[in-house]
Design a protein around this motif. Structure first.
Motif, PDB file in Angstrom:
ATOM      1  N   CYS A  48       0.829  -1.206   0.000  1.00 53.96           N
ATOM      2  CA  CYS A  48       0.000   0.000   0.000  1.00 53.96           C
ATOM      3  C   CYS A  48       0.864   1.257   0.000  1.00 53.96           C
ATOM      4  CB  CYS A  48      -0.883   0.033   1.244  1.00 53.96           C
ATOM      5  SG  CYS A  48      -1.938  -1.409   1.443  1.00 53.96           S
ATOM      6  N   ARG A  49       0.333   2.311  -0.609  1.00 54.69           N
ATOM      7  CA  ARG A  49       0.971   3.624  -0.617  1.00 54.69           C
ATOM      8  C   ARG A  49       0.325   4.478   0.473  1.00 54.69           C
ATOM      9  NH1 ARG A  49      -0.379   8.438  -2.828  1.00 54.69           N
ATOM     10  NH2 ARG A  49      -2.171   7.485  -3.866  1.00 54.69           N
ATOM     11  N   ILE A  50       1.142   5.010   1.361  1.00 49.06           N
ATOM     12  CA  ILE A  50       0.607   5.844   2.439  1.00 49.06           C
ATOM     13  C   ILE A  50       0.105   7.159   1.868  1.00 49.06           C
ATOM     14  CG2 ILE A  50       1.182   7.119   4.544  1.00 49.06           C
ATOM     15  CD1 ILE A  50       3.062   4.818   5.286  1.00 49.06           C
ATOM     16  N   VAL A  51      -1.146   7.502   2.229  1.00 51.99           N
ATOM     17  CA  VAL A  51      -1.754   8.741   1.747  1.00 51.99           C
ATOM     18  C   VAL A  51      -2.045   9.721   2.877  1.00 51.99           C
ATOM     19  CG1 VAL A  51      -2.704   7.671  -0.336  1.00 51.99           C
ATOM     20  CG2 VAL A  51      -4.094   7.752   1.742  1.00 51.99           C
ATOM     21  N   GLY A  52      -1.880   9.302   4.131  1.00 49.31           N
ATOM     22  CA  GLY A  52      -2.101  10.218   5.250  1.00 49.31           C
ATOM     23  C   GLY A  52      -1.686   9.611   6.570  1.00 49.31           C
ATOM     24  N   ARG A  53      -1.299  10.503   7.478  1.00 44.68           N
ATOM     25  CA  ARG A  53      -0.971  10.125   8.854  1.00 44.68           C
ATOM     26  C   ARG A  53      -1.682  11.127   9.749  1.00 44.68           C
ATOM     27  NH1 ARG A  53       3.555   9.925   5.698  1.00 44.68           N
ATOM     28  NH2 ARG A  53       4.630   7.912   5.532  1.00 44.68           N
ATOM     29  N   VAL A  54      -2.702  10.667  10.449  1.00 42.72           N
ATOM     30  CA  VAL A  54      -3.574  11.551  11.211  1.00 42.72           C
ATOM     31  C   VAL A  54      -3.239  11.448  12.702  1.00 42.72           C
ATOM     32  CG1 VAL A  54      -5.979  12.095  11.768  1.00 42.72           C
ATOM     33  CG2 VAL A  54      -5.393  11.179   9.496  1.00 42.72           C
ATOM     34  N   PRO A  55      -2.895  12.577  13.356  1.00 38.39           N
ATOM     35  CA  PRO A  55      -2.634  12.526  14.801  1.00 38.39           C
ATOM     36  C   PRO A  55      -3.873  12.068  15.562  1.00 38.39           C
ATOM     37  CG  PRO A  55      -1.878  14.607  13.870  1.00 38.39           C
ATOM     38  CD  PRO A  55      -2.686  13.916  12.807  1.00 38.39           C
ATOM     39  N   ALA A  56      -3.663  11.153  16.532  1.00 38.24           N
ATOM     40  CA  ALA A  56      -4.755  10.634  17.366  1.00 38.24           C
ATOM     41  C   ALA A  56      -4.172  10.299  18.736  1.00 38.24           C
ATOM     42  CB  ALA A  56      -5.387   9.410  16.719  1.00 38.24           C
ATOM     43  N   GLY A  57      -4.089  11.289  19.611  1.00 37.70           N
ATOM     44  CA  GLY A  57      -3.500  11.082  20.931  1.00 37.70           C
ATOM     45  C   GLY A  57      -2.039  10.697  20.802  1.00 37.70           C
ATOM     46  N   ASP A  58      -1.634   9.605  21.471  1.00 37.93           N
ATOM     47  CA  ASP A  58      -0.241   9.156  21.410  1.00 37.93           C
ATOM     48  C   ASP A  58       0.000   8.219  20.229  1.00 37.93           C
ATOM     49  OD1 ASP A  58      -1.596   6.925  22.332  1.00 37.93           O
ATOM     50  OD2 ASP A  58      -0.314   6.604  24.071  1.00 37.93           O
ATOM     51  N   HIS A  59      -0.931   8.172  19.281  1.00 36.41           N
ATOM     52  CA  HIS A  59      -0.844   7.335  18.090  1.00 36.41           C
ATOM     53  C   HIS A  59      -0.984   8.185  16.832  1.00 36.41           C
ATOM     54  CE1 HIS A  59      -1.224   3.964  20.775  1.00 36.41           C
ATOM     55  NE2 HIS A  59      -1.299   3.103  19.785  1.00 36.41           N
ATOM     56  N   ARG A  60      -0.792   7.548  15.724  1.00 34.82           N
ATOM     57  CA  ARG A  60      -1.140   8.100  14.421  1.00 34.82           C
ATOM     58  C   ARG A  60      -2.014   7.058  13.735  1.00 34.82           C
ATOM     59  NH1 ARG A  60       0.516  11.587  16.821  1.00 34.82           N
ATOM     60  NH2 ARG A  60       2.045  13.189  16.301  1.00 34.82           N
ATOM     61  N   ILE A  61      -3.043   7.535  13.062  1.00 35.76           N
ATOM     62  CA  ILE A  61      -3.858   6.685  12.209  1.00 35.76           C
ATOM     63  C   ILE A  61      -3.271   6.839  10.809  1.00 35.76           C
ATOM     64  CG2 ILE A  61      -6.154   6.192  11.293  1.00 35.76           C
ATOM     65  CD1 ILE A  61      -5.796   5.858  14.389  1.00 35.76           C
ATOM     66  N   VAL A  62      -2.790   5.743  10.270  1.00 39.08           N
ATOM     67  CA  VAL A  62      -2.176   5.760   8.944  1.00 39.08           C
ATOM     68  C   VAL A  62      -3.222   5.313   7.932  1.00 39.08           C
ATOM     69  CG1 VAL A  62      -0.336   4.804   7.506  1.00 39.08           C
ATOM     70  CG2 VAL A  62       0.098   5.274   9.939  1.00 39.08           C
ATOM     71  N   LEU A  63      -3.418   6.119   6.907  1.00 37.19           N
ATOM     72  CA  LEU A  63      -4.313   5.798   5.798  1.00 37.19           C
ATOM     73  C   LEU A  63      -3.448   5.393   4.616  1.00 37.19           C
ATOM     74  CD1 LEU A  63      -6.728   8.817   6.100  1.00 37.19           C
ATOM     75  CD2 LEU A  63      -7.312   6.434   6.499  1.00 37.19           C
ATOM     76  N   ALA A  64      -3.796   4.276   3.982  1.00 40.31           N
ATOM     77  CA  ALA A  64      -2.987   3.786   2.881  1.00 40.31           C
ATOM     78  C   ALA A  64      -3.873   3.256   1.765  1.00 40.31           C
ATOM     79  CB  ALA A  64      -2.049   2.688   3.375  1.00 40.31           C
ATOM     80  N   GLU A  65      -3.438   3.513   0.537  1.00 38.40           N
ATOM     81  CA  GLU A  65      -4.153   3.038  -0.647  1.00 38.40           C
ATOM     82  C   GLU A  65      -3.499   1.757  -1.148  1.00 38.40           C
ATOM     83  OE1 GLU A  65      -5.791   4.654  -4.936  1.00 38.40           O
ATOM     84  OE2 GLU A  65      -4.311   5.852  -3.855  1.00 38.40           O
ATOM     85  N   VAL A  66      -4.314   0.752  -1.402  1.00 38.75           N
ATOM     86  CA  VAL A  66      -3.814  -0.536  -1.890  1.00 38.75           C
ATOM     87  C   VAL A  66      -3.260  -0.361  -3.305  1.00 38.75           C
ATOM     88  CG1 VAL A  66      -4.457  -2.901  -2.496  1.00 38.75           C
ATOM     89  CG2 VAL A  66      -5.444  -1.812  -0.463  1.00 38.75           C
ATOM     90  N   VAL A  67      -2.036  -0.884  -3.510  1.00 40.76           N
ATOM     91  CA  VAL A  67      -1.394  -0.860  -4.820  1.00 40.76           C
ATOM     92  C   VAL A  67      -1.532  -2.225  -5.486  1.00 40.76           C
ATOM     93  CG1 VAL A  67       0.818  -0.576  -6.015  1.00 40.76           C
ATOM     94  CG2 VAL A  67       0.236   0.932  -4.092  1.00 40.76           C
ATOM     95  N   LEU A  68      -1.218  -3.295  -4.739  1.00 44.36           N
ATOM     96  CA  LEU A  68      -1.346  -4.650  -5.244  1.00 44.36           C
ATOM     97  C   LEU A  68      -1.297  -5.613  -4.073  1.00 44.36           C
ATOM     98  CD1 LEU A  68       1.698  -6.202  -5.265  1.00 44.36           C
ATOM     99  CD2 LEU A  68       2.076  -4.454  -6.945  1.00 44.36           C
ATOM    100  N   GLY A  69      -1.618  -6.876  -4.335  1.00 41.24           N
ATOM    101  CA  GLY A  69      -1.596  -7.845  -3.252  1.00 41.24           C
ATOM    102  C   GLY A  69      -1.941  -9.241  -3.721  1.00 41.24           C
ATOM    103  N   ASP A  70      -1.990 -10.149  -2.752  1.00 36.52           N
ATOM    104  CA  ASP A  70      -2.312 -11.546  -3.021  1.00 36.52           C
ATOM    105  C   ASP A  70      -3.241 -12.056  -1.924  1.00 36.52           C
ATOM    106  OD1 ASP A  70      -2.476 -14.262  -3.482  1.00 36.52           O
ATOM    107  OD2 ASP A  70      -0.323 -14.607  -3.424  1.00 36.52           O
ATOM    108  N   PRO A  71      -4.505 -12.348  -2.246  1.00 37.04           N
ATOM    109  CA  PRO A  71      -5.468 -12.816  -1.239  1.00 37.04           C
ATOM    110  C   PRO A  71      -5.599 -14.337  -1.169  1.00 37.04           C
ATOM    111  CG  PRO A  71      -6.649 -12.312  -3.234  1.00 37.04           C
ATOM    112  CD  PRO A  71      -5.174 -12.042  -3.515  1.00 37.04           C
ATOM    113  N   THR A  72      -4.661 -15.102  -1.738  1.00 38.89           N
ATOM    114  CA  THR A  72      -4.906 -16.525  -1.963  1.00 38.89           C
ATOM    115  C   THR A  72      -4.190 -17.487  -1.025  1.00 38.89           C
ATOM    116  OG1 THR A  72      -3.132 -16.677  -3.618  1.00 38.89           O
ATOM    117  CG2 THR A  72      -5.353 -16.103  -4.407  1.00 38.89           C
ATOM    118  N   GLY A  73      -3.637 -17.005   0.088  1.00 38.66           N
ATOM    119  CA  GLY A  73      -2.975 -17.924   1.013  1.00 38.66           C
ATOM    120  C   GLY A  73      -3.972 -18.874   1.656  1.00 38.66           C
TER     121      GLY A  73
END
Length: 171
Positions: A129-154
Motif C-alpha cells: 500500500c501507498r501511504i496517503v495520510g498520517r492523522v494525529p490521534a492522541g499518542d498514536h497516528r492513524i495511517v491511511l494507505a491506498e492498496v497498490v497490489l496484493g495476493d489474497p490466496t494464502g
C-alpha cells in the motif's frame, strides 16, 4: 428521553487507559503484521487495528504508537506491507508484537517485495500500500494507505486476538 440501562450490581468506570484496554480485550480482532523498509533494515509490528476504509479507491487504516520502534520508518516511508496472519502463525504474531525482538531473523521467512516493502511468506493474504495520510490521534497516528497490489490466496484460517491471546477460530 433516554432510557437508563439497568446495570444491576455492575458499576461503570470512568474513562481511563485501563478501561479502554479492558473493554478492547473483549473485542476479538483479526491479526495483521505491518512492514516497511527502514534506514537500518526492515521494520514491522503486529496490528489488531487494521480497518478497511473505502472500496473506491481501495483504502485501509491502522493505528501505530508514536513511541513504537517502527514509527520512525512508518513516518518516513511511502509504502508499507500489510499481512493477514493465519491461525498457524501465533509465534510470528508474538515475535512482531515483542519489543526488542529480531523480527526479521530466523525463523521469519520473508522477501523484498514491490516498492522495496518486506513481504512475509506463508500468510493468508498480503497487500502493498501507498501511504496517503498520517492523522494525529492522541499518542498514536492513524495511517491511511491506498492498496497498490496484493495476493489474497494464502491457505488457512485467520488468526484472531482476544482476551490478550492469539487464537484460531473454533468451528
Amino acid at each position: 428521553m433516554t432510557a437508563t440501562p439497568d446495570l444491576g450490581t455492575r458499576t461503570p468506570q470512568l474513562a481511563s487507559p485501563d478501561l479502554l484496554r479492558s473493554v478492547f480485550r473483549r473485542h476479538a480482532a483479526g491479526v495483521a503484521v505491518i512492514t516497511a523498509r527502514g534506514d537500518a533494515g526492515p521494520v514491522g509490528f503486529t496490528a489488531t487495528s487494521l480497518t478497511s476504509v473505502s472500496a473506491e479507491p481501495p483504502l485501509l487504516s491502522f493505528g501505530i504508537s508514536t513511541g513504537a520502534s517502527s514509527w520512525p520508518a512508518i513516518s518516513a516511508t511511502d509504502h508499507i506491507g500489510v499481512h493477514i496472519l493465519g491461525e498457524h502463525q501465533q509465534d510470528l504474531a508474538a515475535t512482531f508484537a515483542r519489543s526488542g525482538a529480531d523480527r526479521f531473523g530466523a525463523p521469519t521467512a520473508w522477501r523484498t517485495g514491490p516498492e522495496g516493502v518486506p513481504v512475509l511468506d506463508d500468510v493468508l493474504a498480503w497487500l502493498v500500500c501507498r501511504i496517503v495520510g498520517r492523522v494525529p490521534a492522541g499518542d498514536h497516528r492513524i495511517v491511511l494507505a491506498e492498496v497498490v497490489l496484493g495476493d489474497p490466496t494464502g491457505p488457512g484460517r485467520p488468526l484472531v486476538y482476544h482476551q490478550g491471546q492469539f487464537n484460531g477460530l473454533r468451528d
